[in-house]
Scaffold this active site. Structure first.
Site, short mmCIF file in Angstrom:
data_model
loop_
_atom_site.label_atom_id
_atom_site.label_comp_id
_atom_site.label_asym_id
_atom_site.label_seq_id
_atom_site.Cartn_x
_atom_site.Cartn_y
_atom_site.Cartn_z
CB SER A 103 -0.92 -0.02 1.29
OG SER A 103 -0.28 -0.20 2.40
CD GLU A 119 1.02 8.54 4.76
OE1 GLU A 119 0.68 7.64 5.64
OE2 GLU A 119 1.82 9.22 4.97
N GLY A 122 -4.03 12.38 15.56
CA GLY A 122 -3.48 13.45 14.85
C GLY A 122 -2.55 14.48 15.80
CG ASP A 123 1.01 14.88 14.97
OD1 ASP A 123 1.22 14.03 15.96
OD2 ASP A 123 1.47 14.40 13.94
CE1 TYR A 157 3.43 7.37 16.51
CE2 TYR A 157 1.55 6.15 17.21
CZ TYR A 157 2.10 7.10 16.57
OH TYR A 157 1.11 7.85 15.87
CG PHE A 211 9.17 13.46 8.22
CD1 PHE A 211 8.20 14.21 8.20
CD2 PHE A 211 9.53 12.75 7.04
CE1 PHE A 211 8.03 15.17 7.19
CE2 PHE A 211 9.19 13.45 5.83
CZ PHE A 211 8.31 14.53 5.85
CG HIS A 228 1.43 1.92 4.49
ND1 HIS A 228 0.51 1.92 3.68
CD2 HIS A 228 1.95 3.03 5.01
CE1 HIS A 228 -0.02 3.35 3.55
NE2 HIS A 228 0.93 3.97 4.48
NE ARG A 272 9.05 12.83 -7.30
CZ ARG A 272 10.20 13.60 -7.74
NH1 ARG A 272 10.52 14.65 -7.01
NH2 ARG A 272 10.91 13.18 -8.86
#
Length: 309
Positions: free
Chosen positions: A26, A28, A119-120, A158, A229, A279, A285
């Site tokens: 998959s 993202e 979410g952040d 995580y 990140f 994933h 890209r």
């Protein structure tokens, strides 16, 4: 006998010698901000489409900042490709009613898969604070989504512990709550050591988490960007990775080759350990993800090639 013979005898066989193309993948993407970025994204989508991924996910900005662009990107993928889009949805700065409305709009548009995240916060470094009328956690969001419609739901995991978690065990407990609330799978944040994934998978199983845990792979060609990140998700960047990219600031092609090599080796080690689902965080890209899939034996499907042409 040549003095090299003992060394040759100890070499392992080629990492990709036994790959059989028996993987599922998959990808993202993130919603584009400009027309040029949209063109790059769409070229990447069409390049990866023939690999017949299980789904492709589209991210959702902090505080819902990309809500409209996310929806437009997901809708276009659903309408113009053979791909199954998965829309990211977060709890940040939105009421339950607002989130539920977005979810119903996705269902009405034919989107059946949600990546449900806490979410952040919009401001980096600011602690998460639930909206007074909102969902307080990803587990609560999963439960709410399941009440709206029978969505397929993926959640985050995580391997190196979420930076806000009190402990590794509390992080595993949170993942279990998300799965128990109805999530179908967990997708890990990126990591750079296969041991990190295998250790985490075993710990999750020991904690009673039986859902699929898919490794998230980030091919790194910009260490500085990756460091940002990593700070948000608790991932560690090994010192050797910094050394690999030293002196390559003005050599993008060389960075690409090294990025592909590092990520491909990680995927090869995971494959050798029995992993068959991957994933990829593509950063919009296609080249690196496509190359790694090819090394793992995945080839374009004829019907997808025809549709992408």
């Amino acid at each position: 006998m040549s003095s090299l013979a003992p060394g040759i005898a100890s070499w392992r066989k080629p990492l990709f010698e036994d790959v059989a193309g028996d993987i599922a993948v998959s990808f993202e993407f993130f919603p584009p901000k400009t027309e040029k970025m949209e063109q790059t994204l769409w070229e990447s989508v069409k390049t990866l489409e023939p690999l017949a991924p299980r789904f492709v996910s589209v991210t959702y900005g902090a505080g819902g900042s990309t809500r409209e662009r996310t929806h437009n990107t997901v809708a276009r993928i659903a309408q113009e490709t053979s791909l199954a889009p998965a829309a990211h949805l977060t709890c940040v700065e939105a009421s339950r009613g607002e989130i539920d409305e977005v979810a119903r709009a996705y269902w009405d548009a034919g989107v059946r898969h949600i990546v449900a995240l806490r979410g952040d916060p919009p401001e980096l470094g600011r602690p998460f604070a639930p909206h007074p009328q909102g969902y307080a956690s990803a587990a609560a969001l999963v439960e709410g989504l399941k009440r709206i419609a029978p969505f397929e739901i993926s959640v985050a995991a995580y391997p190196e512990v979420h930076p806000e978690a009190v402990s590794k065990q509390s992080d595993l407990d949170n993942l279990k709550r998300k799965i128990d609330a109805g999530a179908d799978r967990a997708i890990t944040q990126f990591f750079f050591s296969p041991e990190s994934y295998f250790r985490f998978r075993d710990e999750a199983a020991a904690a009673g988490i039986g859902a699929e845990i898919v490794p998230g792979i980030l091919p790194v060609s910009n260490v500085a960007q990756t460091r940002k990140f990593a700070a948000a998700c608790g991932a560690g960047i090994p010192p050797w990775m910094d050394r690999l990219f030293e002196g390559l600031d003005n050599l993008p092609a060389a960075r690409q080759l090294i990025a592909a090599t590092v990520a491909a080796e990680l995927c090869g080690q995971l494959y050798a350990g029995g992993v068959r689902n991957f994933h990829f965080y593509t950063l919009n890209r296609a080249e690196l993800a496509y190359a790694i899939c090819h090394l793992l034996g995945l080839r374009p499907k004829a019907d997808q090639q025809e549709q992408a042409a």
